[in-house]
Design a protein around this motif. Structure first.
Motif, mmCIF file in Angstrom:
data_model
loop_
_atom_site.group_PDB
_atom_site.id
_atom_site.type_symbol
_atom_site.label_atom_id
_atom_site.label_comp_id
_atom_site.label_asym_id
_atom_site.label_seq_id
_atom_site.Cartn_x
_atom_site.Cartn_y
_atom_site.Cartn_z
ATOM 1 N N PHE A 1 19.534 -31.401 -22.852
ATOM 2 C CA PHE A 1 20.375 -30.843 -22.004
ATOM 3 C C PHE A 1 20.061 -31.377 -21.087
ATOM 4 C CE2 PHE A 1 21.142 -27.301 -19.010
ATOM 5 C CZ PHE A 1 21.983 -26.891 -19.690
ATOM 6 N N PRO A 2 21.880 -31.124 -20.475
ATOM 7 C CA PRO A 2 21.813 -32.373 -19.414
ATOM 8 C C PRO A 2 20.679 -32.653 -18.237
ATOM 9 C CG PRO A 2 24.102 -31.293 -20.000
ATOM 10 C CD PRO A 2 22.405 -30.852 -20.970
ATOM 11 N N ALA A 3 20.270 -33.629 -17.506
ATOM 12 C CA ALA A 3 19.550 -33.451 -16.508
ATOM 13 C C ALA A 3 20.219 -33.483 -14.997
ATOM 14 C CB ALA A 3 18.933 -34.854 -16.162
ATOM 15 N N PRO A 4 19.079 -32.543 -14.390
ATOM 16 C CA PRO A 4 20.626 -31.852 -13.224
ATOM 17 C C PRO A 4 20.769 -33.681 -12.145
ATOM 18 C CG PRO A 4 18.053 -31.006 -13.320
ATOM 19 C CD PRO A 4 17.946 -31.951 -13.685
ATOM 20 N N VAL A 5 21.830 -33.118 -11.765
ATOM 21 C CA VAL A 5 22.658 -34.399 -10.528
ATOM 22 C C VAL A 5 21.924 -33.748 -9.228
ATOM 23 C CG1 VAL A 5 24.908 -34.071 -12.350
ATOM 24 C CG2 VAL A 5 24.787 -32.441 -10.314
ATOM 25 N N SER A 6 20.942 -32.906 -8.970
ATOM 26 C CA SER A 6 20.084 -32.519 -7.537
ATOM 27 C C SER A 6 19.124 -33.546 -7.934
ATOM 28 C CB SER A 6 20.157 -31.431 -7.427
ATOM 29 O OG SER A 6 19.732 -30.739 -8.570
ATOM 30 N N SER A 7 18.138 -33.834 -6.736
ATOM 31 C CA SER A 7 17.294 -34.799 -6.853
ATOM 32 C C SER A 7 15.847 -34.158 -7.297
ATOM 33 C CB SER A 7 17.070 -35.563 -5.144
ATOM 34 O OG SER A 7 16.817 -34.185 -4.542
ATOM 35 N N ARG B 1 18.803 -26.454 -8.315
ATOM 36 C CA ARG B 1 19.038 -27.315 -9.769
ATOM 37 C C ARG B 1 20.892 -27.501 -9.445
ATOM 38 N NH1 ARG B 1 16.058 -28.108 -13.537
ATOM 39 N NH2 ARG B 1 13.752 -28.064 -13.327
ATOM 40 N N LEU B 2 21.204 -28.821 -9.594
ATOM 41 C CA LEU B 2 23.270 -28.670 -9.648
ATOM 42 C C LEU B 2 23.065 -29.382 -11.267
ATOM 43 C CD1 LEU B 2 24.061 -29.487 -6.065
ATOM 44 C CD2 LEU B 2 24.086 -26.879 -7.093
ATOM 45 N N TYR B 3 24.054 -29.363 -11.490
ATOM 46 C CA TYR B 3 24.657 -30.064 -13.056
ATOM 47 C C TYR B 3 25.946 -30.012 -12.770
ATOM 48 C CZ TYR B 3 20.024 -28.059 -14.797
ATOM 49 O OH TYR B 3 18.552 -27.585 -14.732
ATOM 50 N N ASP B 4 26.033 -31.740 -14.230
ATOM 51 C CA ASP B 4 27.847 -31.481 -14.114
ATOM 52 C C ASP B 4 28.317 -30.599 -15.420
ATOM 53 O OD1 ASP B 4 29.916 -33.706 -13.814
ATOM 54 O OD2 ASP B 4 29.324 -33.963 -15.882
ATOM 55 N N ALA B 5 29.399 -30.109 -14.746
ATOM 56 C CA ALA B 5 30.396 -29.074 -15.725
ATOM 57 C C ALA B 5 30.563 -29.771 -17.646
ATOM 58 C CB ALA B 5 31.116 -29.016 -15.073
ATOM 59 N N ASP B 6 31.055 -31.255 -16.560
ATOM 60 C CA ASP B 6 31.025 -31.974 -18.302
ATOM 61 C C ASP B 6 30.538 -32.647 -19.118
ATOM 62 O OD1 ASP B 6 33.787 -31.991 -17.392
ATOM 63 O OD2 ASP B 6 34.425 -34.043 -16.903
ATOM 64 N N GLN B 7 28.547 -32.504 -18.432
ATOM 65 C CA GLN B 7 28.015 -32.757 -19.313
ATOM 66 C C GLN B 7 27.581 -31.154 -20.225
ATOM 67 O OE1 GLN B 7 25.088 -34.886 -17.144
ATOM 68 N NE2 GLN B 7 25.410 -36.985 -18.382
ATOM 69 N N VAL B 8 27.408 -30.589 -19.838
ATOM 70 C CA VAL B 8 26.416 -29.507 -19.472
ATOM 71 C C VAL B 8 27.430 -28.742 -20.789
ATOM 72 C CG1 VAL B 8 26.319 -27.088 -19.432
ATOM 73 C CG2 VAL B 8 25.577 -28.543 -17.906
ATOM 74 N N ASP B 9 29.146 -28.575 -21.356
ATOM 75 C CA ASP B 9 30.165 -27.922 -21.064
ATOM 76 C C ASP B 9 29.923 -29.226 -22.935
ATOM 77 O OD1 ASP B 9 31.112 -26.292 -20.148
ATOM 78 O OD2 ASP B 9 32.727 -27.730 -19.225
ATOM 79 N N ALA B 10 29.180 -30.368 -22.784
ATOM 80 C CA ALA B 10 29.343 -31.485 -24.439
ATOM 81 C C ALA B 10 28.065 -30.632 -25.464
ATOM 82 C CB ALA B 10 29.110 -32.677 -23.593
ATOM 83 N N TYR B 11 27.153 -30.708 -24.049
ATOM 84 C CA TYR B 11 26.263 -29.680 -25.098
ATOM 85 C C TYR B 11 26.037 -28.433 -25.641
ATOM 86 C CZ TYR B 11 21.001 -28.018 -25.383
ATOM 87 O OH TYR B 11 20.054 -27.816 -25.932
ATOM 88 N N PRO C 1 28.117 -37.272 -22.224
ATOM 89 C CA PRO C 1 28.889 -38.058 -21.765
ATOM 90 C C PRO C 1 28.071 -39.064 -21.081
ATOM 91 C CG PRO C 1 30.019 -36.151 -21.054
ATOM 92 C CD PRO C 1 29.266 -36.046 -22.247
ATOM 93 N N PRO C 2 27.884 -39.952 -20.519
ATOM 94 C CA PRO C 2 27.345 -40.458 -19.027
ATOM 95 C C PRO C 2 27.796 -40.503 -18.256
ATOM 96 C CG PRO C 2 28.373 -42.133 -20.568
ATOM 97 C CD PRO C 2 28.819 -40.926 -21.471
ATOM 98 N N LEU C 3 27.413 -39.707 -16.671
ATOM 99 C CA LEU C 3 27.651 -39.836 -15.685
ATOM 100 C C LEU C 3 27.912 -41.345 -15.381
ATOM 101 C CD1 LEU C 3 25.306 -37.944 -13.615
ATOM 102 C CD2 LEU C 3 27.791 -37.429 -14.347
ATOM 103 N N PRO C 4 28.969 -41.474 -13.964
ATOM 104 C CA PRO C 4 28.970 -43.163 -13.916
ATOM 105 C C PRO C 4 27.859 -44.157 -13.460
ATOM 106 C CG PRO C 4 31.002 -41.544 -13.354
ATOM 107 C CD PRO C 4 29.719 -40.728 -14.019
ATOM 108 N N ALA C 5 27.947 -45.602 -14.091
ATOM 109 C CA ALA C 5 26.509 -45.538 -13.396
ATOM 110 C C ALA C 5 26.699 -46.503 -12.179
ATOM 111 C CB ALA C 5 25.959 -46.905 -13.803
ATOM 112 N N ASP C 6 27.968 -46.696 -11.483
ATOM 113 C CA ASP C 6 28.131 -47.647 -10.621
ATOM 114 C C ASP C 6 28.024 -47.566 -9.224
ATOM 115 O OD1 ASP C 6 28.607 -49.933 -11.842
ATOM 116 O OD2 ASP C 6 30.749 -49.839 -11.990
#
Length: 338
Positions: free
Chosen positions: A38-44, A50-60, A67-72
């Motif tokens: 399951f995607p990791a939270p985007v919250s600290s 807990r907050l999550y990225d919708a694109d990652q959750v939907d893909a899972y 999909p990975p989140l932007p690294a830069d």
């Protein structure tokens, strides 16, 4: 953190529960977000929400690669309070003071019910933060000049120094920040008192002196802080009662918002609170609560608490209400009702 341009994709646990067609309580009991992959939270880490990225959750959920989140890093990345504090090298409690800066307050963004700030705004604040170079002033504040740091930033800057050295003295704070000795002493006393009170809240068996020792504060420097900590604790215990009275006054139509009373600790030895009655039909400009004498009316909305919190006699708009220091909220309303 929430990567730049992905604010609209933030989802909370409540959002995920709704997506599953179940209530939040049921969802948190099942804890599907703990499943492997399951995607990791985007919250600290350690964040209450807990907050999550919708694109990652939907893909899972669709069984697709996440999909990975932007690294830069990007100036548009949104950081929560822990991440902001880490970025500029301070404790989260210090950030809670810094965030009052007008530029940061204006830049604040809410995502998933949690306050965030753009990375760029945090870095700009860090670059312009008063007091960063004050350590170079060996003698502290130059003679016949005012404090070199705005008063509203002194607590946060002092908190950083106290975090780094629990034994720090007012003289050292004066030298490091370029402020008056009294300003430094007051900031240290308030910070230490609050932290002593926090420690006692966590470990009620401790005395203020024991809590101070556990925090590493030298016994010779904390006499005022331990005394103030006892008052801080009394203020915290009174807070629910004061909130109940404020709610009752709001229901009576005498305040436009259900505001929490403004609590003050004059001379560090008593708890006093003020509540402005700004409703059209309010029976008095304001109310003042004193832990010893209870409620009374005040004649000024701007300065309801008298200088030094001196208890005024009845008359000329001052009237004491109900009996005792903590009368039921209904009794306070009844005493005010024409």
């Amino acid at each position: 953190m929430i990567r730049a341009g992905r604010h609209h994709l933030v989802r909370t646990l409540a959002d995920l529960a709704a997506q599953h067609g179940v209530g939040i309580d049921h969802y948190t009991r099942l804890k599907p977000y703990k499943a492997p992959g399951f995607p990791a939270p985007v919250s600290s880490q350690g964040s209450r929400t807990r907050l999550y990225d919708a694109d990652q959750v939907d893909a899972y959920l669709l069984g697709k690669p996440v999909p990975p989140l932007p690294a830069d890093e990007d100036d548009g990345d949104l950081l929560d309070r822990r991440e902001c504090a880490a970025l500029i090298g301070v404790a989260p409690n210090s950030w809670d003071i810094y965030k009052r800066d007008p530029a940061l307050a204006k830049a604040r963004v809410e995502a998933g019910g949690v306050d965030h700030w753009p990375r760029g705004a945090v870095l700009r604040f860090q670059d312009s933060r008063p007091g960063r170079d004050a350590a170079a002033t060996r003698g502290g504040r130059p003679k016949r000049t005012g404090d070199q740091v705005p008063r509203d930033l002194v607590p946060a800057l002092t908190a950083e120094l106290l975090d780094a050295d629990p034994t720090i003295s007012a003289a050292t704070v004066t030298a490091r920040l370029g402020v008056h000795r009294n300003t430094a002493q007051d900031a240290l006393t308030r910070l230490r008192a609050d932290r002593i009170a926090d420690r006692i809240d966590a470990e009620p068996a401790l005395t203020p002196a024991q809590a101070a020792a556990a925090l590493g504060y030298p016994a010779g420097q904390v006499r005022r802080a331990t005394a103030r900590a006892e008052v801080v604790l009394r203020a915290r215990r009174a807070a629910p009662y004061l909130a109940d009275v404020a709610a009752a006054l709001h229901r009576a139509g005498w305040t436009t918002t259900e505001a929490v009373p403004d609590v003050q600790l004059p001379a560090d030895d008593q708890v006093v609170a003020a509540l402005v009655l700004d409703g059209d039909q309010a029976p008095a400009p304001a109310l003042v609560w004193d832990e010893r004498h209870g409620w009374r009316t005040a004649t000024s909305r701007r300065h309801p608490i008298t200088r030094g919190a001196v208890v005024p006699p009845e008359g000329e708009g001052v009237r004491y209400l109900a009996e005792g220091p903590t009368p039921p909220p209904g009794d306070v309303v009844a005493a005010l009702t024409p």
